[in-house]
Design a protein around this motif. Structure first.
Motif: not given
Length: 285
Positions: A72-76
């Motif tokens: 998972y890669f956080w978007s913010t």
């Protein structure tokens, strides 16, 4: 002179134990091996180490690993900031705990070194104190300090510091005992006092060892800090535990990867520091 077969046979008859074990020795070795194998098999049986259970567990582990991909890669930036702040908190917790432990352990190590402290009862009492401190696992100390000081990094720092007092004191005192006497004799022969002998003859020998121990334990404490976070001592371990308990395995895998990268980076940097301060020739020994 090359011995003949007759010479070898005569020597074997005169000194049988040199060439082969006696019947009693062979029986004792067989008994030890039988006891070891029996204990090992009993432990496997008692802990239900059954092939069916292992196969079932591997299947479940495979399903868990499948949930972790893709990572998972956080978007913010706010989400990334939370993770990076937790990583920095874990490093700071390990750093402060290591430094505090070393500061307290450094003077205590002199009391436990037999070439520094000649008072038997004081030296032995100090050494037993090392053992008592090291008997408490860091995780147990963290649980105690969490109960006393509440959640957050402070219990983790104190747990690491107390644990490292026992470890550093023992390792530092052993380094003091393993120093060469010749520099000390040289300082004393030139009119130096006992304190000057410690300052100019012993300390230059042990400081590289102390530094190496500090750097290695700092690396280890970064890993320990992750575990302590899982029980409520803050840092990346706290967030990792939260993601696992809510079954966000993809986020947990990303955090695990970041922890691995962090430990690798610290190991690389500590290696550079050791090489620069101690020297490549000393590290190669």
């Amino acid at each position: 002179m090359i011995p003949t077969q007759e010479d070898i046979r005569t020597a074997m008859e005169a000194h049988p134990r040199v060439f082969r074990d006696t019947a009693a020795m062979r029986a004792r070795k067989i008994a030890l091996w039988v006891g070891f194998i029996g204990l090992f098999c009993w432990c496997l049986y008692d802990f239900n180490f059954a092939p069916e259970r292992i196969w079932t567990g591997l299947g479940r582990l495979g399903r868990v690993l499948s949930f972790m991909f893709p990572p998972y890669f956080w978007s913010t930036w706010a989400e990334w900031l939370e993770i990076l702040t937790a990583l920095g908190e874990t490093i700071a917790m390990a750093f402060l705990g290591t430094v505090l432990g070393a500061v307290v352990a450094f003077p205590l190590s002199f009391l436990g070194a037999k070439n520094i402290n000649r008072i038997f009862w004081l030296r032995q009492g100090t050494r037993r104190g090392y053992d008592i401190i090291r008997a408490f696992e860091t995780l147990i100390l963290a649980l105690i300090f969490i109960r006393a000081f509440g959640l957050g990094p402070l219990p983790g720092i104190l747990a690491i510091a107390v644990s490292e007092i026992g470890t550093f004191s023992k390792l530092f005192s052993e380094a003091l005992e393993n120093t060469s006497r010749k520099p000390v004799e040289g300082v004393v022969a030139s009119g130096g006092s006992r304190l000057q002998a410690i300052r100019y003859a012993i300390m230059p020998q042990v400081l590289p060892v102390h530094l190496s121990v500090l750097l290695y334990n700092f690396e280890s404490n970064v890993r320990s800090g992750t575990i302590l976070g899982i029980v409520g001592a803050g840092g990346i371990g706290f967030l990792l535990s939260d993601r696992i308990s809510t079954y966000h395995w993809d986020q947990a895998w990303t955090m695990i990867f970041m922890i691995i990268a962090m430990v690798y980076l610290i190991d690389y940097l500590s290696g550079l520091i050791r090489t620069r301060i101690i020297g490549k020739s000393e590290l190669a020994k």
